[in-house]
Design a protein around this motif. Structure first.
Motif, PDB file in Angstrom:
ATOM      1  N   HIS A   1     -44.307  41.468-100.270  1.00  0.00           N
ATOM      2  CA  HIS A   1     -42.839  41.399-100.214  1.00  0.00           C
ATOM      3  C   HIS A   1     -42.384  40.172 -99.431  1.00  0.00           C
ATOM      4  CE1 HIS A   1     -43.095  45.738-101.394  1.00  0.00           C
ATOM      5  NE2 HIS A   1     -42.159  45.300-102.196  1.00  0.00           N
ATOM      6  N   ALA A   2     -43.085  39.900 -98.340  1.00  0.00           N
ATOM      7  CA  ALA A   2     -42.707  38.735 -97.529  1.00  0.00           C
ATOM      8  C   ALA A   2     -42.943  37.446 -98.320  1.00  0.00           C
ATOM      9  CB  ALA A   2     -43.508  38.728 -96.222  1.00  0.00           C
ATOM     10  N   TYR A   3     -44.044  37.421 -99.065  1.00  0.00           N
ATOM     11  CA  TYR A   3     -44.345  36.220 -99.861  1.00  0.00           C
ATOM     12  C   TYR A   3     -43.239  35.981-100.890  1.00  0.00           C
ATOM     13  CZ  TYR A   3     -47.020  32.761-102.479  1.00  0.00           C
ATOM     14  OH  TYR A   3     -47.424  31.592-103.091  1.00  0.00           O
ATOM     15  N   ALA A   4     -42.903  37.035-101.635  1.00  0.00           N
ATOM     16  CA  ALA A   4     -41.871  36.888-102.668  1.00  0.00           C
ATOM     17  C   ALA A   4     -40.531  36.520-102.036  1.00  0.00           C
ATOM     18  CB  ALA A   4     -41.757  38.170-103.484  1.00  0.00           C
TER      19      ALA A   4
ATOM     20  N   ALA B   1     -50.297  28.999-104.415  1.00  0.00           N
ATOM     21  CA  ALA B   1     -50.904  29.349-105.708  1.00  0.00           C
ATOM     22  C   ALA B   1     -50.064  30.370-106.491  1.00  0.00           C
ATOM     23  CB  ALA B   1     -52.322  29.869-105.494  1.00  0.00           C
ATOM     24  N   LEU B   2     -49.673  31.460-105.838  1.00  0.00           N
ATOM     25  CA  LEU B   2     -48.930  32.508-106.540  1.00  0.00           C
ATOM     26  C   LEU B   2     -47.528  32.012-106.907  1.00  0.00           C
ATOM     27  CD1 LEU B   2     -48.613  35.382-107.576  1.00  0.00           C
ATOM     28  CD2 LEU B   2     -48.119  36.135-105.248  1.00  0.00           C
ATOM     29  N   ARG B   3     -46.888  31.316-105.986  1.00  0.00           N
ATOM     30  CA  ARG B   3     -45.552  30.773-106.277  1.00  0.00           C
ATOM     31  C   ARG B   3     -45.612  29.825-107.480  1.00  0.00           C
ATOM     32  NH1 ARG B   3     -43.992  26.110-102.487  1.00  0.00           N
ATOM     33  NH2 ARG B   3     -45.382  25.136-103.996  1.00  0.00           N
TER      34      ARG B   3
ATOM     35  N   ASP C   1     -56.513  33.450 -98.819  1.00  0.00           N
ATOM     36  CA  ASP C   1     -55.290  34.096 -98.340  1.00  0.00           C
ATOM     37  C   ASP C   1     -54.112  33.846 -99.278  1.00  0.00           C
ATOM     38  OD1 ASP C   1     -53.868  35.772 -96.815  1.00  0.00           O
ATOM     39  OD2 ASP C   1     -53.743  34.484 -95.044  1.00  0.00           O
ATOM     40  N   VAL C   2     -54.205  34.443-100.426  1.00  0.00           N
ATOM     41  CA  VAL C   2     -53.226  34.214-101.487  1.00  0.00           C
ATOM     42  C   VAL C   2     -51.823  34.706-101.106  1.00  0.00           C
ATOM     43  CG1 VAL C   2     -53.523  36.344-102.814  1.00  0.00           C
ATOM     44  CG2 VAL C   2     -53.150  34.192-104.022  1.00  0.00           C
ATOM     45  N   LEU C   3     -51.739  35.634-100.140  1.00  0.00           N
ATOM     46  CA  LEU C   3     -50.428  36.180 -99.763  1.00  0.00           C
ATOM     47  C   LEU C   3     -49.836  35.497 -98.530  1.00  0.00           C
ATOM     48  CD1 LEU C   3     -50.831  39.979-100.567  1.00  0.00           C
ATOM     49  CD2 LEU C   3     -49.832  38.156-101.956  1.00  0.00           C
TER      50      LEU C   3
ATOM     51  N   TRP D   1     -56.906  46.560 -96.924  1.00  0.00           N
ATOM     52  CA  TRP D   1     -55.830  45.643 -96.518  1.00  0.00           C
ATOM     53  C   TRP D   1     -54.500  46.377 -96.592  1.00  0.00           C
ATOM     54  CZ3 TRP D   1     -57.381  40.813 -94.868  1.00  0.00           C
ATOM     55  CH2 TRP D   1     -58.668  40.395 -95.239  1.00  0.00           C
ATOM     56  N   PRO D   2     -54.279  47.305 -95.643  1.00  0.00           N
ATOM     57  CA  PRO D   2     -53.064  48.145 -95.749  1.00  0.00           C
ATOM     58  C   PRO D   2     -51.759  47.355 -95.622  1.00  0.00           C
ATOM     59  CG  PRO D   2     -54.317  48.628 -93.733  1.00  0.00           C
ATOM     60  CD  PRO D   2     -55.174  47.725 -94.550  1.00  0.00           C
ATOM     61  N   ASP D   3     -51.826  46.140 -95.095  1.00  0.00           N
ATOM     62  CA  ASP D   3     -50.578  45.376 -94.981  1.00  0.00           C
ATOM     63  C   ASP D   3     -50.284  44.557 -96.244  1.00  0.00           C
ATOM     64  OD1 ASP D   3     -52.604  43.581 -94.686  1.00  0.00           O
ATOM     65  OD2 ASP D   3     -51.652  42.435 -93.064  1.00  0.00           O
ATOM     66  N   LEU D   4     -51.086  44.769 -97.295  1.00  0.00           N
ATOM     67  CA  LEU D   4     -50.896  43.993 -98.531  1.00  0.00           C
ATOM     68  C   LEU D   4     -49.481  44.123 -99.107  1.00  0.00           C
ATOM     69  CD1 LEU D   4     -53.493  43.649-101.383  1.00  0.00           C
ATOM     70  CD2 LEU D   4     -51.108  44.097-101.910  1.00  0.00           C
ATOM     71  N   PRO D   5     -48.937  45.347 -99.237  1.00  0.00           N
ATOM     72  CA  PRO D   5     -47.572  45.426 -99.806  1.00  0.00           C
ATOM     73  C   PRO D   5     -46.554  44.675 -98.952  1.00  0.00           C
ATOM     74  CG  PRO D   5     -48.659  47.560 -99.897  1.00  0.00           C
ATOM     75  CD  PRO D   5     -49.544  46.687 -99.061  1.00  0.00           C
ATOM     76  N   ARG D   6     -46.647  44.850 -97.636  1.00  0.00           N
ATOM     77  CA  ARG D   6     -45.705  44.157 -96.752  1.00  0.00           C
ATOM     78  C   ARG D   6     -45.823  42.638 -96.933  1.00  0.00           C
ATOM     79  NH1 ARG D   6     -45.915  41.342 -92.587  1.00  0.00           N
ATOM     80  NH2 ARG D   6     -48.137  41.659 -92.170  1.00  0.00           N
ATOM     81  N   ARG D   7     -47.038  42.148 -97.021  1.00  0.00           N
ATOM     82  CA  ARG D   7     -47.245  40.706 -97.142  1.00  0.00           C
ATOM     83  C   ARG D   7     -46.772  40.191 -98.512  1.00  0.00           C
ATOM     84  NH1 ARG D   7     -52.544  38.208 -96.020  1.00  0.00           N
ATOM     85  NH2 ARG D   7     -51.290  36.462 -95.255  1.00  0.00           N
TER      86      ARG D   7
END
Lengths: 390, 390
Positions: free
Chosen positions: B69-72, B34-36, B26-28, B61-67
C-alpha cells in the motif's frame, strides 16, 4: 539499469498462427474434403477427434452423428474411430450454466485427447464459444475445428479468435484468445434455421458494412427483402463478405488478441451485450446487436457526427431485414448505462465506442453523453410505436 | 479450390508480446522503480491493481500488505488506491482445490478490474499458476505481474508463458498460454524460504545445464555445497543463468505456445509430474524433478545414449545440492508407466522425451523401454539404500 536491478530483460517475441476458413456445402459428405484436409493438416494422423454438437442442430439434422461416423470411417488414415457425439444445450444457456462448461472439460478429459487431437464443435455461436473455451484450456489448448451452423456464427463469431462463457452475471466474463485450427461453414445447415435465427447474422453484416464498406451497405439495403425471404443467391454473398471483413480485421488489424484498446468492430455492442443480459437472453445476440446499431446510429446523428439520412437508412435496412431496432428494455436507462461501464471494463482502459461518421467510415469516441443516449432511445421508441413490428 | 468450396482462406498471422523480467532486491521499497515502471509501461495510469499473495509468503513477510500500500501510495499517478491483499493458500493445494480458483475469478470480478488493470501475484509457483490462470481468463486476460518468491519460480515457472490448475487428478490439466506483463524477482524473499523450498529451484538449473550448457553444469557441480549452504554469491548467479536459458527458450525457441511438439526443456518431467500426483504432492515439484532427472539420466546411460560417468555426475550434483534422487513411489511401475502416457497426452502427438546425450547436449526419443526404466529405478533404489539421505 538501476543499481537495484541485477538482470533486466525486455524481449519482444511473437507467436504465429494460421486462420483456415472454408465456406462449403455439406461438410459431412465424404466427397467433401474440407474436414479431412483440416485434420490432415495437423500432421499427426490418425487423429483422435471428440465431437460436440448443438442440441438445436441435432434436432434439425438427426442423422448428423451417423454421417460424422461415416465420414471419419471413410478416412481411416486421417481419423481414429470417433466416439459418440456429445450433445450441448444450444443458445446462451450453455454459456450461463457453469455445470455445462465443467461437463465439457470432463468429456474432453475422458476422451483422452492430446493437444494434437481435435475438438469438433458444431452449432451456433454460444455452443462454439463454450466448447471452444473448454478446448482452449484443456491441456492448455486442443485443436478446435468449428463448424458454425447459424448465419451469425458463419458471418462473425465462428471466425473469431476468442471464446468464452458468462459468469457473475456478465457476458463473456471468462474466456481466452485461442485461434481455431479451422472453421468450416456449411451453407446447407442454414436451411433449417428458424426465421429469427436466420435473420440474426445479418445485423453483423450491417455492422461491418456501415463501418467499413459503403458499397456493401448499399447492396445489403437493396437485397434486404431477398435476404429476409431467405434467397441464398443474395444471402450467401452477404455472409461471405461479412466474414471476409471480419477475417481481415483479425489477421491484418494489428492486434488480434486485443492487447491494446483497438476493437473497432464492436459498433453497436456496448448496449447489445447489456440488453441480452437485461432481457434474460430473450433478445438473442444478433437481434440485440441490431437494436444496438440502431441506437448508436441514432445517437451519432443526434450529436451531428453521422448524417441523419444515413442513420435512417441503417435503421431502415435493419428493419427491412426483419431485425428489431428497438426493445422496451432500453427504457431502463440506469441499467443500460451500467452497460457502458461494463463494456469499458471488459475492453479495458478508457471507454472506446466506435460510431459511424459516414456510410463505410468510422470514428472512435471515448465518452457517451447520457442525455443524447436517452434522446436516441426516445426517438427509437417513437419510431417503434408508429411502425408495425416485423 | 474444389467445387464444394465457395470461399477458401488460409491466412497466417502473428501476435506480438514483450517478455519483461527484472531480478531485483526489495521490490516493495519505494525507491525500487521496477514495479512502478512495469505498471507505467501499460500506458493507462493511474491503473487499478488487485494483489494476491501466497499465504506462506505473508507468514514470512507479514508487513507485505502494508508495504505494498505504501509503495502504491508513493506513486499516485501510476497506481489507483490498492484494496486489501487477497490471501491464497500456498503450494499445490491452490491448484487442486477448484473452490480456490473460482474464488480468484470472483475476487477479480469484484475488484472491477479491466483488461488494462493489473493482477499482481506474489508467491511460489503454484500460487502464480492459479492466480495467473484466473487473470488470463477474466475478461479474456488481465495484465499479470508476477513476483515469484521461491528459487523454483524465479528460475523457471515464474518466467513461463503459461499457467494452470490441476483437474480430474491430472496436473495442469486446465490452463492456457498467456505471457505475463512483467516478472519481478526479489532476491530478499529467498532468505525466508525453508531449506527444502530453497533447494527446490536448483533441480531446474541442473536440468537446463545438462541439456544446454556444459560450463554451467560444471559450475553448478562445483558450487553445489555453497548453494546448499545458501551462499547467495554462488546461488544467485545460478538462478540468473537458469532464468536466462529458460527465457531464451521461450523467446527464441520458435514455439512459445507449444503449438507443435517442441518442448525440449521438459527433461525429467514425464515422471516428475506423475510422482507429484502419486505422492499426493508430498514430493514438491523441484524435488520430483530432481528424481525425474536422476531417473532419465540413469535410463539414458543404461541404453548407452549418455556416458555413464556423466549420468553419475548429474546424480551426484543433485545429491550435493541436497535434492532427492530417488523416491519409494518409483516402485509402483504400473502407475509410473501411466505417467508417460499422460505426458504424451498433455504435450500432444507422439511421445517426445528429451534426454541428455552429453553434458550440454540433448536428444529426443519417442518411446520409453519399460525394462530399462525399471532397471534405472532399481539402480537408483540401490544407490539410495547405500547412501545416507542428504
Amino acid at each position: 539499469m538501476p543499481e537495484t536491478e541485477l538482470l533486466h530483460v525486455d524481449t519482444p517475441f511473437s507467436v504465429s498462427f494460421t486462420h483456415r476458413v472454408r465456406f462449403t456445402a455439406d461438410v459431412l459428405d465424404p466427397v467433401n474434403p474440407a474436414l479431412r484436409d483440416a485434420a490432415a493438416a495437423g500432421g499427426n494422423t490418425p487423429a483422435r477427434l471428440a465431437a460436440f454438437a448443438d442440441q438445436g442442430l441435432l434436432d434439425a439434422w438427426p442423422d448428423l452423428p451417423r454421417r460424422l461416423h461415416a465420414y471419419a470411417a471413410a478416412y481411416p488414415s486421417v481419423f481414429a474411430p470417433v466416439d459418440a457425439v456429445h450433445v450441448v444445450p444450444g443458445g446462451e444457456r450453455c454459456k450461463n450454466d457453469r455445470g455445462v462448461f465443467d461437463g465439457l472439460c470432463r468429456q474432453i478429459h475422458d476422451a483422452q485427447l492430446c493437444r494434437q487431437s481435435f475438438v469438433l464443435a458444431l452449432g451456433g455461436g454460444a455452443v462454439l464459444d463454450a466448447v471452444g473455451f473448454a478446448a482452449a484450456v484443456a491441456h492448455r489448448g486442443i485443436r478446435l475445428i468449428r463448424v458454425p451452423s447459424t448465419t451469425l456464427a458463419q458471418a462473425d463469431s465462428g471466425l473469431a479468435v476468442k471464446n468464452g462463457i458468462n459468469a457473475f452475471g456478465r457476458k463473456n466474463f471468462l474466456g481466452c484468445f485461442a485461434p481455431p485450427w479451422a472453421v468450416l461453414c456449411d451453407e446447407r445447415w442454414l436451411g433449417t434455421l428458424g426465421d429469427a435465427d436466420w435473420r440474426s447474422g445479418f445485423s453483423e453484416a450491417v455492422k461491418v458494412a456501415v463501418l467499413k464498406d459503403a458499397d456493401f451497405f448499399a447492396r445489403l439495403a437493396a437485397d434486404a427483402p431477398g435476404i429476409r425471404a431467405r434467397d441464398l443467391g443474395v444471402a450467401l454473398p452477404a455472409l461471405h463478405r461479412c466474414a471476409q471483413i471480419h477475417l481481415h480485421h483479425i489477421v491484418a488489424g494489428g492486434d488480434p488478441f486485443e492487447l491494446t484498446h483497438a476493437r473497432p468492430l464492436d459498433f453497436g455492442h456496448w448496449s447489445a451485450h447489456k440488453l441480452e443480459q437485461m432481457t434474460g437472453y430473450r433478445l438473442r445476440h444478433g437481434h440485440a446487436v441490431a437494436v444496438g446499431i440502431a441506437l448508436d446510429c441514432t445517437y451519432a446523428a443526434l450529436l451531428g457526427l453521422f448524417p441523419r439520412p444515413d442513420a435512417q437508412a441503417v435503421v431502415a435496412c435493419l428493419a427491412a431485414l426483419g431485425l428489431p431496432v428497438f426493445d422496451p428494455a432500453l427504457h431502463d436507462g440506469a441499467e443500460l448505462w451500467r452497460g457502458a461501464e461494463e463494456f469499458r471494463q471488459h475492453l479495458g482502459g478508457t471507454l472506446c465506442i466506435t460510431l459511424p461518421r459516414a456510410l463505410g467510415a468510422a470514428l472512435d469516441v471515448h465518452q457517451l453523453e447520457r442525455a443524447a443516449v436517452l434522446a436516441a432511445v426516445a426517438e427509437l421508441a417513437a419510431r417503434s410505436a408508429r411502425t408495425p413490428v416485423g
